[in-house]
Every structure is written in C-alpha cells, then in structure tokens.
Scaffold this motif. Structure first.
Motif, mmCIF file in Angstrom:
data_model
loop_
_atom_site.group_PDB
_atom_site.id
_atom_site.type_symbol
_atom_site.label_atom_id
_atom_site.label_comp_id
_atom_site.label_asym_id
_atom_site.label_seq_id
_atom_site.Cartn_x
_atom_site.Cartn_y
_atom_site.Cartn_z
ATOM 1 N N PHE A 113 0.803 -1.267 -0.047
ATOM 2 C CA PHE A 113 0.005 0.037 0.210
ATOM 3 C C PHE A 113 0.786 1.139 0.014
ATOM 4 O O PHE A 113 1.840 1.255 0.814
ATOM 5 N N ASP A 114 0.613 2.200 -0.839
ATOM 6 C CA ASP A 114 1.487 3.479 -1.012
ATOM 7 C C ASP A 114 0.936 4.534 -0.368
ATOM 8 O O ASP A 114 1.514 5.679 -0.221
ATOM 9 N N PHE A 115 -0.168 4.385 0.332
ATOM 10 C CA PHE A 115 -0.764 5.688 1.181
ATOM 11 C C PHE A 115 -1.140 6.992 0.191
ATOM 12 O O PHE A 115 -0.814 7.894 0.788
ATOM 13 N N GLY A 116 -1.354 6.616 -0.877
ATOM 14 C CA GLY A 116 -1.735 7.809 -1.899
ATOM 15 C C GLY A 116 -0.602 8.496 -2.209
ATOM 16 O O GLY A 116 -0.612 9.741 -2.857
ATOM 17 N N LYS A 117 0.620 8.098 -2.078
ATOM 18 C CA LYS A 117 2.103 8.932 -2.499
ATOM 19 C C LYS A 117 2.731 8.341 -3.698
ATOM 20 O O LYS A 117 3.639 8.874 -3.938
ATOM 21 N N GLY A 118 1.966 7.398 -4.350
ATOM 22 C CA GLY A 118 2.519 6.955 -5.618
ATOM 23 C C GLY A 118 3.736 5.998 -5.620
ATOM 24 O O GLY A 118 4.030 5.500 -4.499
ATOM 25 N N ASN A 119 4.317 5.670 -6.645
ATOM 26 C CA ASN A 119 5.251 4.562 -6.883
ATOM 27 C C ASN A 119 6.396 4.723 -5.695
ATOM 28 O O ASN A 119 7.055 5.819 -5.206
ATOM 29 N N TYR A 120 6.785 3.624 -5.265
ATOM 30 C CA TYR A 120 8.092 3.714 -4.111
ATOM 31 C C TYR A 120 9.264 3.648 -5.031
ATOM 32 O O TYR A 120 9.283 3.149 -6.227
ATOM 33 N N ALA A 121 10.221 3.873 -4.454
ATOM 34 C CA ALA A 121 11.540 3.976 -5.010
ATOM 35 C C ALA A 121 12.113 2.543 -5.138
ATOM 36 O O ALA A 121 11.818 1.693 -4.210
ATOM 37 N N THR A 122 13.126 2.195 -6.015
ATOM 38 C CA THR A 122 13.761 0.959 -6.086
ATOM 39 C C THR A 122 14.990 1.082 -6.492
ATOM 40 O O THR A 122 15.651 1.916 -7.166
ATOM 41 N N SER A 123 15.828 -0.301 -5.840
ATOM 42 C CA SER A 123 17.180 -0.082 -6.331
ATOM 43 C C SER A 123 17.543 -0.527 -7.743
ATOM 44 O O SER A 123 16.489 -1.242 -8.366
ATOM 45 N N PRO A 124 18.656 -0.214 -8.284
ATOM 46 C CA PRO A 124 18.719 -0.998 -9.530
ATOM 47 C C PRO A 124 19.072 -2.348 -9.781
ATOM 48 O O PRO A 124 19.410 -2.833 -10.854
ATOM 49 N N HIS A 125 18.832 -3.205 -8.749
ATOM 50 C CA HIS A 125 19.035 -4.645 -8.833
ATOM 51 C C HIS A 125 18.744 -5.298 -9.910
ATOM 52 O O HIS A 125 19.274 -5.942 -10.788
#
Length: 298
Positions: A113-125
């Motif tokens: 769940f993102d709580f309405g804040k949009g996509n999460y960050a992600t590592s380049p793995h």
C-alpha cells in the motif's frame, strides 16, 4: 479441510519430497531457447528449465525473469489484487503470504500500500543483475578458509580449488558455516559493490533514526522494529495474525500488510534497500502522523 472420514491425500509434511532437480528442470523437455552453456559445459544446448523468460506475478506485474522464472513463480506473494482489496475491506483474515522476495526485488508498488503517495523507489538490482535471482543465489561457492581440507561435507575440491559447498551453486544459499563461523558469499555482490566484505554494507543514511548510519540490514531491522511497535497486538502481545473489521482499522490493515511484505522477504534490505526503507518509513508515518524521528527520509 481434511477430516477423519475424508483424510487428506497429501503425504505427511515430513514425508514430502524436497525441492530437487525436477522442481526447476524438466527431465523430458529439451526446450527453447537454446543456451550455449558455460566454459565448464560448453555443449549444453538447453537448460531444460520448466519456465524461462517473462512471468506474471499474482500482483499482476509481468517481469522478464529470464532464467530465474521458476524462482519468481514461487517466491512471490501469492495474494492477487482482488484478495488484497478484500483484505483491505476487512473481508480476509490473512495478510501478505510468505515468500515475497520477487515483489521486493522488483520493487512492485502494487504489492504493498502506498498511502496515496505514488510509486515507491527501487534499487537498480532488477535492471543490472543479469538473470535475477540466480545471478547471486547460484554464484560460485565461496573459497574455503586458509588451512581447510576437503572433507566432502563442508569443503570440496572443485576444479582445483577448495570451496565451501554450503553456499552458492545449487545450494542457493548466500552463506555457509565453517567450524562454527558464518561465511557470506559476497564475491558476486562485490563485482558492483567494490570491496564489499559483508551483506550488511554501510547504508547511505540513518534510516531508522537511532542517531547513526549503520549497515543497511541493521537499518531495515531497526525500521521493522519501529513499525512493529505501532501495529495492533493480540492478547499475548504478538502482532495480529488474524484480521477482522472489528479488531483493526483500514489503516492498520495496510500497515500490517506492508510490514509482512518486507519482513517475509527476509533479506533485510539486501534485495532492494530503497524499496524496503521507503515502504517501512511511509508505513510508520501513516501510523503515527509523523516521519521517523531523526531519520534520513527516502
């Protein structure tokens, strides 16, 4: 549900066949795409994998897992988006399923769940680690410590080199134990993370707000502890595992789900540090109304 009159047809858990060759490889299929093999086995035309290439996870996201397709098909949260919606409404008692590694590795916002804040960050793995899971989990076994001798149990002579057989290759493990000491198989990680000595590499910030930037696994464990303290508990003080509309709010159900996704990944941030940190920090802020005190916020 099995009963005395209608018993289960599955073997007892202790009698179940373990994961073996045929779990990933089809012994009867010489499947495409053909593979040129390796320097050690250059004539292999096919790995005979049961799956290869693109996989659609239960969360609806399709990833090109290449030779790790079998891994992703099992090591992904088994809850689909319809189940997730029912859970949020309080109509399902269980949250995220075990084995959430692919959801975390690929940084799938739909998995949490993102709580309405949009996509999460992600590592380049997921972009730079070729072949996904197997690149690290099937890397060459670590070298045996100085003075070790081949015993066929923990140390093996492999192509003229003494290696620990408890990690790497078809053990899928990232660490082995030798004479009571844990040895992490970090060589493959060090091809990108220069001079890496342990998985708990120094984090880029103090993500759990305890006043110091520590190893990334230590930081994620600290965040898990902070979030856990805010989650609803049962009469014995354990985090609620059976959810209803009456014993949780919608916000608490979101937080319980997010916590489970990161905790059940079990890498403590190694698979995707940016995603893990941000999911936990946002979850803490949603529960308390404030960012993690004193922390470097992702």
């Amino acid at each position: 549900q099995a009963t005395a009159a209608n018993p289960a047809t599955l073997p007892e858990p202790g009698n179940m066949a373990p994961i073996g060759c045929a779990t990933c490889h089809d012994p009867h299929a010489y499947s495409e795409p053909f593979n040129k093999g390796t320097a050690q086995a250059p004539n292999i035309a096919s790995l005979q994998l049961r799956l290869e290439g693109k996989v659609t996870m239960p969360n609806g996201v399709t990833v090109d897992a290449k030779e790790s397709a079998v891994c992703v098909s099992c090591h992904a949260d088994k809850r689909d988006l319809a189940y997730k919606a029912d859970y949020l409404a309080g109509n399902k008692t269980r949250g995220a399923h075990d084995s959430t590694q692919a959801d975390v590795f690929y940084g799938v916002t739909a998995a949490v769940f993102d709580f309405g804040k949009g996509n999460y960050a992600t590592s380049p793995h997921s972009a730079i680690v070729e072949e996904g899971c197997i690149k690290c989990h099937m890397a060459a076994s670590p070298k045996a410590p100085a003075g070790a001798k081949a015993d066929g149990k923990t140390v093996l002579l492999d192509h003229g080199k003494l290696v620990l057989i408890g990690a790497g290759d078809h053990s899928w493990s990232m660490a082995a134990t030798y004479q009571g000491k844990k040895i992490e198989n970090v060589a493959i990680c060090a091809t990108c993370h220069k001079d890496l000595k342990e998985f708990n590499r120094k984090a880029f910030g103090d993500y759990d707000g305890n006043g110091k930037a520590e190893g990334i696994q230590t930081e994620v464990k600290g965040l898990l502890k902070l979030v856990a303290a805010q989650l609803p508990k049962d009469a014995k003080g354990a985090i609620l595992s059976s959810i209803t509309k009456d014993n949780t709010t919608e916000l608490q159900r979101q937080a319980l789900w997010n916590y489970a996704v990161i905790a059940k990944d079990k890498s403590d941030g190694v698979h995707n540090s940016a995603f893990s940190v941000q999911v936990l920090q946002r979850t803490y802020e949603a529960l308390t109304g404030k960012p993690v005190p004193g922390a470097t916020i992702r």
